[in-house]
Design a protein around this motif. Structure first.
Motif, PDB file in Angstrom:
ATOM      1  N   ASP A   1       1.079  -1.670  -0.418  1.00  0.00           N
ATOM      2  CA  ASP A   1       0.366   0.038   0.364  1.00  0.00           C
ATOM      3  C   ASP A   1       0.851   1.318   0.022  1.00  0.00           C
ATOM      4  O   ASP A   1       0.380   2.454  -1.142  1.00  0.00           O
ATOM      5  CB  ASP A   1      -0.869  -0.047   1.220  1.00  0.00           C
TER       6      ASP A   1
ATOM      7  N   ASN B   1       1.525   1.699  -3.340  1.00  0.00           N
ATOM      8  CA  ASN B   1       1.180   2.848  -4.574  1.00  0.00           C
ATOM      9  C   ASN B   1       0.628   3.540  -3.911  1.00  0.00           C
ATOM     10  O   ASN B   1       0.580   4.108  -5.346  1.00  0.00           O
ATOM     11  CB  ASN B   1       0.217   1.610  -4.046  1.00  0.00           C
TER      12      ASN B   1
ATOM     13  N   THR C   1      -4.213   0.668  -9.089  1.00  0.00           N
ATOM     14  CA  THR C   1      -4.511   1.454  -7.948  1.00  0.00           C
ATOM     15  C   THR C   1      -4.249   2.615  -8.110  1.00  0.00           C
ATOM     16  O   THR C   1      -5.725   3.608  -7.747  1.00  0.00           O
ATOM     17  CB  THR C   1      -2.735   1.469  -6.660  1.00  0.00           C
TER      18      THR C   1
ATOM     19  N   LYS D   1      -7.818   5.271  -7.359  1.00  0.00           N
ATOM     20  CA  LYS D   1      -7.731   5.313  -5.360  1.00  0.00           C
ATOM     21  C   LYS D   1      -8.245   6.820  -5.606  1.00  0.00           C
ATOM     22  O   LYS D   1      -8.449   7.589  -4.686  1.00  0.00           O
ATOM     23  CB  LYS D   1      -6.159   4.953  -5.472  1.00  0.00           C
TER      24      LYS D   1
ATOM     25  N   GLN E   1      -8.758  -0.304  -2.211  1.00  0.00           N
ATOM     26  CA  GLN E   1      -7.530  -1.331  -2.777  1.00  0.00           C
ATOM     27  C   GLN E   1      -6.918  -1.840  -2.035  1.00  0.00           C
ATOM     28  O   GLN E   1      -5.417  -1.829  -2.002  1.00  0.00           O
ATOM     29  CB  GLN E   1      -6.904  -0.450  -3.501  1.00  0.00           C
TER      30      GLN E   1
ATOM     31  N   THR F   1      -4.497  -3.964  -0.198  1.00  0.00           N
ATOM     32  CA  THR F   1      -2.912  -5.170  -1.454  1.00  0.00           C
ATOM     33  C   THR F   1      -2.178  -5.706  -0.444  1.00  0.00           C
ATOM     34  O   THR F   1      -1.537  -6.707  -0.498  1.00  0.00           O
ATOM     35  CB  THR F   1      -2.594  -4.675  -2.615  1.00  0.00           C
TER      36      THR F   1
END
Length: 335
Positions: free
Chosen positions: A130, A133, A187, A191, A298, A300
């Motif tokens: 995260d 990203n 992402t 996002k 999102q 992950t």
């Protein structure tokens, strides 16, 4: 996530020997300290079979017919990729209270030490997905280059290991980076729905450890610090003492500390057991297999922390962890 899940095909030349000649076998043994009483065996999974090896007084030993293959060894909840060939005589040392204590000796230790180091490195990346990203494009490009350089340097340190492993690892490095890039692109194209100040995605009717069902809307009127975690996740469990300490320090503030377990449905009893064992406080919720809230953010990799205001709007969709010393200052300033 394991990036060695490809199917490998190896040509085998069959040689004719006298019937009395024994087949070459790999030898594997181990010593395990602080082994929980309920763990009675080591499970060794090869591409063609599953072998169960009995543990006696914390020790195990056996042989298996396998040559030049990736295998998986499991001791309770501990799982590790290993490589075995006909020359392997591998001894494993492990403290069940500290999985980083893993140590190999004997023939085959070099290749398995490499796999242990490489898996630890890629696992740390997975745990920070995260945060990765959230990088801008330049930072993300630099991250890719550093990741490639790290694994390639590690391979050079172990340049005397089986060529099959070296070639496979190079292929999997490309696969690993491709997956990180795909995840980053996906992402960052979606996002925008979770911008700071926008209404948070909702969850509804999650089972509350203290009884009844709880929805995010029930927490309106308080700031909400959400921990998305699971009982099987070591980094999640490592944050528990810090979270408990934070809750105690801020018990008079208008903040709800909410922990959402995303364990599988059949792990509900394990979830309850851990809450009791660790004396976890705050609002303890069980998602019961519902991944809608996770997917909306999102998520992950876990643990993941989210901070919301009193109206249910997003303050930070990827908030600092409890172990981050800056978090106390951030939360204590909320009015």
């Amino acid at each position: 996530m394991n990036y060695l899940k490809k199917t490998f095909f190896v040509g085998i030349t069959l040689l004719m020997f006298a019937c009395s000649e024994k087949e070459h076998q790999s030898s594997i043994s181990g010593e395990i300290k602080n082994l929980p009483k309920e763990i009675k065996e080591v499970i060794l999974k090869t591409p063609s079979k599953i072998k169960r090896i009995k543990i006696e007084n914390g020790a195990f030993k056996d042989t298996i017919s396998v040559n030049g293959k990736y295998c998986f060894i499991q001791i309770g909840g501990f799982k590790k990729t290993i490589f075995l060939n006909q020359d392997t005589q591998l001894h494993i040392y492990l403290d069940a209270n500290n999985y980083t204590s893993l140590n190999y000796s004997g023939s085959g230790k070099e290749v398995n030490n490499y796999l242990n180091e490489r898996e630890a490195f890629t696992e740390r990346i997975f745990q920070k997905t995260d945060s990765i990203n959230q990088l801008n494009e330049v930072e993300f490009e630099n991250f890719q280059l550093k990741t490639i350089d790290k694994i390639e340097s590690l391979l050079k340190e172990y340049d005397n290991i089986d060529p099959y492993v070296i070639n496979t690892e190079k292929e999997n490095l490309k696969y690993f980076i491709d997956n990180i890039v795909q995840q980053y692109n996906k992402t960052n194209t979606t996002k925008s729905n979770n911008k700071i100040g926008s209404p948070s995605p909702e969850f509804s009717n999650y089972e509350n450890f203290n009884g009844g069902m709880t929805s995010l809307r029930d927490l309106r009127g308080s700031y909400v610090y959400i921990d998305i975690w699971a009982t099987w996740c070591p980094p999640c469990k490592a944050e528990i003492p810090f979270l408990k300490n934070l809750e105690e320090k801020l018990k008079n503030n208008n903040i709800k500390f909410v922990s959402i377990s995303v364990d599988s449905k059949n792990a509900k009893e394990a979830w309850k057991k851990m809450i009791k064992k660790e004396q976890m406080s705050g609002v303890q919720l069980f998602a019961n297999g519902d991944r809608g809230f996770m997917e909306a953010y999102q998520v992950t990799g876990i643990p993941r922390f989210i901070l919301l205001d009193k109206e249910g709007n997003i303050i930070n969709p990827n908030a600092p962890r409890p172990s981050d010393p800056n978090l106390f200052d951030i939360l204590s300033e909320l009015k």
